[in-house]
Write a protein that holds these residues in place. Structure first.
Motif, PDB file in Angstrom:
ATOM      1  N   THR A 184      78.476  80.553 -16.877  1.00 19.73           N
ATOM      2  CA  THR A 184      77.053  80.422 -17.153  1.00 19.73           C
ATOM      3  C   THR A 184      76.882  79.533 -18.370  1.00 19.73           C
ATOM      4  O   THR A 184      77.466  79.798 -19.422  1.00 19.73           O
ATOM      5  N   TRP A 185      76.082  78.484 -18.221  1.00 19.23           N
ATOM      6  CA  TRP A 185      75.901  77.520 -19.313  1.00 19.23           C
ATOM      7  C   TRP A 185      74.650  77.878 -20.129  1.00 19.23           C
ATOM      8  O   TRP A 185      73.616  78.170 -19.563  1.00 19.23           O
ATOM      9  N   GLN A 186      74.779  77.836 -21.420  1.00 16.81           N
ATOM     10  CA  GLN A 186      73.663  78.028 -22.344  1.00 16.81           C
ATOM     11  C   GLN A 186      73.602  76.815 -23.266  1.00 16.81           C
ATOM     12  O   GLN A 186      74.347  76.721 -24.247  1.00 16.81           O
ATOM     13  N   ASP A 187      72.726  75.875 -22.948  1.00 13.78           N
ATOM     14  CA  ASP A 187      72.658  74.621 -23.709  1.00 13.78           C
ATOM     15  C   ASP A 187      71.520  74.599 -24.737  1.00 13.78           C
ATOM     16  O   ASP A 187      71.401  73.641 -25.496  1.00 13.78           O
ATOM     17  N   ARG A 188      70.677  75.599 -24.713  1.00 14.52           N
ATOM     18  CA  ARG A 188      69.562  75.598 -25.680  1.00 14.52           C
ATOM     19  C   ARG A 188      69.125  77.028 -25.963  1.00 14.52           C
ATOM     20  O   ARG A 188      69.502  77.954 -25.279  1.00 14.52           O
TER      21      ARG A 188
END
Length: 239
Positions: free
Chosen positions: A235-239
């Motif tokens: 799971t990507w969390q970019d902000r």
């Protein structure tokens, strides 16, 4: 390109593409379920375990210890284990999964059916599937087995560190042309293993690994399992 050699004899230093080397090892490693009877030379076994000693661990505690068998030592263990397992149920020292649900159940079933189809076990033939499962306790004919124990006082984190060691060991073996299969099934017979090897109370039995040279003509070695996509695992969390 020539590599340097560290103080413990392990080659280190520049290679053309380290990630490609690792990718090849990961892509070509599989769980071997049929072995040739010939033994692995002792220097090669020592090399495999020397490489595995580079595994990471919390605060560099290195909680794993390993018992390795060869020759008559393997045969005594194999015979005793098969006899014991035929009359006893599972007795793990670490709790096994309580249940497999959802995608985990699906992946487990898919892997199992790949094996059964390869060796000719028909769906619903419980006697045949039980016979195939029991091959765990015959070490799939392997000439060697390694039993990994971890420091009991370090609990789950010691087990995690020893699991990291297991993964490193499997890749080290593959790099040397040695086939392996990690077996939680062996840990299910911990009372026998503890008595057979005289394992101290301050150790907990985590897993066994049968190893040797693969019998590539055996149908049990004719398939490979799949891996989930990156999107299924990350799971990507970019902000």
């Amino acid at each position: 390109m020539t590599a340097d050699v560290s103080t413990d004899g392990i080659a280190v230093g520049p290679v053309d593409d380290e990630s490609a080397v690792l990718e090849n090892l990961l892509a070509t490693r599989w769980s071997c379920r049929a072995f040739e009877p010939r033994e692995v030379p002792r220097p090669l076994i020592e090399r495999m375990f020397t490489l595995a000693q580079r595994s990471a661990s919390w605060c560099n505690t290195q909680p794993w210890q390993v018992i390795v068998t060869s020759g008559a030592g393997t045969e005594r263990f194999r015979d005793g284990l098969a006899e014991y397992a035929s009359g006893h149920g599972a007795a793990f020292e670490f709790d096994p999964p309580a249940e497999y649900r959802g995608v985990y159940r699906d992946r487990r079933r898919a892997s199992g059916w790949q094996l059964y189809q390869a060796v000719g076990v028909e769906r619903g033939d419980r006697a045949a599937s039980a016979r195939q499962s029991f091959e765990n306790f015959r070490l799939f004919g392997a000439p060697h087995v390694a039993i990994i124990t971890t420091d009991a006082e370090q609990g789950v984190y010691g087990a995690v560190d020893s699991g990291l060691y297991l993964g490193t060991l499997l890749l080290a073996a593959r790099s040397l042309g040695i086939a392996t299969i990690p077996q939680a099934a062996l840990a299910s017979q911990s009372p026998f293993i503890r008595e057979h090897f005289g394992i101290a109370d301050d150790r907990k039995i985590l897993v066994g690994i049968s190893f040797g040279y693969a019998d590539l003509d055996h149908p049990a070695n004719s398939y490979r399992t799949a891996r989930a996509s990156l999107d299924e695992a990350v799971t990507w969390q970019d902000r």
